[in-house]
Design an enzyme around this catalytic site. Sequence first.
Site, short mmCIF file in Angstrom:
data_model
loop_
_atom_site.label_atom_id
_atom_site.label_comp_id
_atom_site.label_asym_id
_atom_site.label_seq_id
_atom_site.Cartn_x
_atom_site.Cartn_y
_atom_site.Cartn_z
CE LYS A 22 -1.80 1.62 4.01
NZ LYS A 22 -1.60 3.07 4.32
CG ASN A 23 2.13 2.69 3.54
OD1 ASN A 23 0.99 3.03 3.22
ND2 ASN A 23 2.46 2.40 4.78
NE ARG A 93 0.76 12.44 6.81
CZ ARG A 93 0.81 13.61 7.44
NH1 ARG A 93 -0.29 14.20 7.88
NH2 ARG A 93 1.98 14.20 7.63
CB CYS A 117 -4.13 6.18 11.06
SG CYS A 117 -4.49 4.85 9.93
NE ARG A 122 -0.14 10.66 10.26
CZ ARG A 122 -0.49 9.56 9.56
NH1 ARG A 122 -1.69 9.05 9.67
NH2 ARG A 122 0.37 9.02 8.71
N PRO A 123 2.25 16.54 11.66
CG PRO A 123 4.27 17.15 12.61
CD PRO A 123 3.14 16.17 12.74
CB ILE A 124 2.87 18.65 6.31
CG1 ILE A 124 2.13 19.99 6.38
CG2 ILE A 124 1.88 17.50 6.30
CD1 ILE A 124 1.36 20.30 5.10
CD GLN A 126 11.35 18.64 9.21
OE1 GLN A 126 12.44 18.55 8.64
NE2 GLN A 126 11.04 19.61 10.04
CG ASP A 306 2.90 1.40 9.51
OD1 ASP A 306 3.17 1.72 8.34
OD2 ASP A 306 2.61 2.22 10.40
NE ARG A 398 -7.28 4.50 5.01
CZ ARG A 398 -6.41 5.23 5.70
NH1 ARG A 398 -6.60 5.44 6.99
NH2 ARG A 398 -5.34 5.75 5.13
C1 EPZ Z 1 3.95 6.92 6.60
O1 EPZ Z 1 3.25 7.97 7.26
C2 EPZ Z 1 2.97 5.76 6.51
N1 EPZ Z 1 1.81 6.15 5.73
C3 EPZ Z 1 2.52 5.32 7.91
O2 EPZ Z 1 1.78 4.10 7.73
C4 EPZ Z 1 3.75 4.99 8.76
O3 EPZ Z 1 3.33 4.75 10.08
C5 EPZ Z 1 4.76 6.14 8.73
O4 EPZ Z 1 5.08 6.50 7.37
C6 EPZ Z 1 6.06 5.77 9.44
O5 EPZ Z 1 6.64 4.66 8.82
C7 EPZ Z 1 1.88 6.10 4.39
O6 EPZ Z 1 2.90 5.73 3.83
C8 EPZ Z 1 0.65 6.49 3.63
P1 EPZ Z 1 6.30 10.12 8.63
P2 EPZ Z 1 3.89 9.46 7.24
O7 EPZ Z 1 6.29 11.36 7.83
O8 EPZ Z 1 4.62 9.67 5.98
C9 EPZ Z 1 6.98 13.32 12.13
C10 EPZ Z 1 -0.03 2.64 7.79
O9 EPZ Z 1 -0.45 2.01 8.77
N2 EPZ Z 1 6.88 14.32 11.05
O10 EPZ Z 1 7.41 9.13 8.45
O11 EPZ Z 1 2.83 10.41 7.65
C11 EPZ Z 1 5.65 12.65 12.40
O12 EPZ Z 1 4.88 13.42 13.31
C12 EPZ Z 1 0.36 4.08 7.97
O13 EPZ Z 1 0.14 2.17 6.64
C13 EPZ Z 1 7.15 15.64 11.36
O14 EPZ Z 1 7.46 15.98 12.51
O15 EPZ Z 1 4.93 9.32 8.46
C14 EPZ Z 1 6.05 11.33 12.97
O16 EPZ Z 1 6.36 11.50 14.35
C15 EPZ Z 1 -0.01 4.62 9.34
N3 EPZ Z 1 7.05 16.57 10.36
C16 EPZ Z 1 7.35 11.00 12.23
O17 EPZ Z 1 7.82 12.25 11.69
C17 EPZ Z 1 6.71 16.23 9.07
O18 EPZ Z 1 6.65 17.12 8.21
C18 EPZ Z 1 7.17 10.02 11.10
O19 EPZ Z 1 6.22 10.54 10.18
C19 EPZ Z 1 6.45 14.86 8.78
C20 EPZ Z 1 6.55 13.92 9.79
#
Ligand code: EPZ
Length: 429
Positions: A22-23, A93, A117, A122-124, A126, A306, A398
């Site tokens: 999926k991811n 997401r 989820c 869940r900030p963006i 970065q 995950d 999903r």
């Molecule tokens: C992806 O989410 C996956 N989703 C998530 O899987 C997975 O849990 C996660 O990566 C971690 O492996 C998809 O791929 C669609 P991150 P993502 O950006 O990209 C912080 C599932 O079950 N962060 O790696 O949103 C954030 O708060 C789903 O399939 C910032 O601070 O995760 C978190 O603490 C659930 N600023 C950490 O980084 C940002 O701009 C990891 O987030 C972005 C993230």
Amino acid sequence: MEKIVIEGGYPLFGEVEINGMKNAALPIILASILTGDKCVIEHLPAISDVTLALEILRSMGAGVRMINRTTVEIDTSYIKGGNAPYDLVSKMRGSTYLIGAELGRFGAARVGWPGGCDFGVRPIDQHIKGFEALGAKVDIENGYIVANAPEGLRGNSVYFDCVTVGATINVMIAAVLAPGQTVIDNAAREPHIVDLANFLNTCGAKITGAGTGVIRITGVERLHGCTYTIIPDMIEAGTYMAAVAAAGGRIRITNVIPKHLEIISAKLEEMGAEIEEYDDTIIIGRTQELRRANIKTLPYPGFPTDMHPQMSAVLCCAQGTSIVSEGIWENRFRYVDELHKMGAEITVDGRTATIFGVERLTGAPVRAVDLRAGAAMIIAALAAEGRTEISGIGSIERGYDDIVGKLQRLGAHIKKMYCSDENELLDAN
Ligand code: EPZ
């Protein structure tokens, strides 16, 4: 309303084939926007997030043609930017990748705030840091993320403050058509990032270092379409491994990349599972008593977040006390209360859960509070004594292709049912 109903206590035997990841599928589908050409994507999981991503592209003017259940042809020649429907985008997401794709193709993006989820914040920030490094101006207006690069994007270096899968993917997508050299430092190293880089390179991009902490991208003039096969889903595979660890039995899991599962296999062996690895197959059995273990989730190659809820469900019936620490998300413990209904003894303090193994769980009416929490409910129900009814199964669908059918074929007593107007549960198949 539909439910999954499980009679627990039956060990699993037989074979299950893993679908595409999926991811990896979500960023690859949305990155096809960059090509302005036809792409054929194979080995897609038939899950609602993929259907949604294709619906978003269709609504933007892309041609989307399902060639079969797991293969799609996408033609983004005539796609327009900035018009993805808010109600679709806000459901997952993965929609964030639209920003990088629109910026990369059109030099501008307007995308509704993404969903996904609920793990707390869940900030963006970065993602925005990366786009600004490439020369874009990013604003949040009326719930939309609006990015513009009037002079076009240019390659640059960006050093992420934390390891983030989404921002690594988004900046990689935005940078492939940006003139000059882009260096992404402190990049995420997940297998699906490598898969995206391989897809983009097959389309003519110049990306090196994916899978390491430093990804280098040399901008190219344009990309062309390609045919690409998505890698197997390591989290789907891990979920079936956890299921047999909980329920007992012995199953063959085909179409996997054992290397991606190494840390999951090691942890399950520590807990008492017996695992044999072959080229693209894993055989896993559990006959002895489950043993306690500690888990700390970290970015890849650390233990995947995950898989956290699924492993907690297994540890509920392990002998002894286990500690599960969530190193990625602010609050991924909403599933714990649902496990309490089944007799689990778990306490949560901040980002750490302490699981006191019990003799057995008992079936109960529970909710799938998110995607992987839903998988955890299924795993707990397979091991529990008696009947479990799981509501909120849209979350599960999903990310899991035909999980009910696959588990039925492994001998689980599991059915998908729906509530009639008279509120009686009827077989949905
Ligand atoms: C992806 O989410 C996956 N989703 C998530 O899987 C997975 O849990 C996660 O990566 C971690 O492996 C998809 O791929 C669609 P991150 P993502 O950006 O990209 C912080 C599932 O079950 N962060 O790696 O949103 C954030 O708060 C789903 O399939 C910032 O601070 O995760 C978190 O603490 C659930 N600023 C950490 O980084 C940002 O701009 C990891 O987030 C972005 C993230």
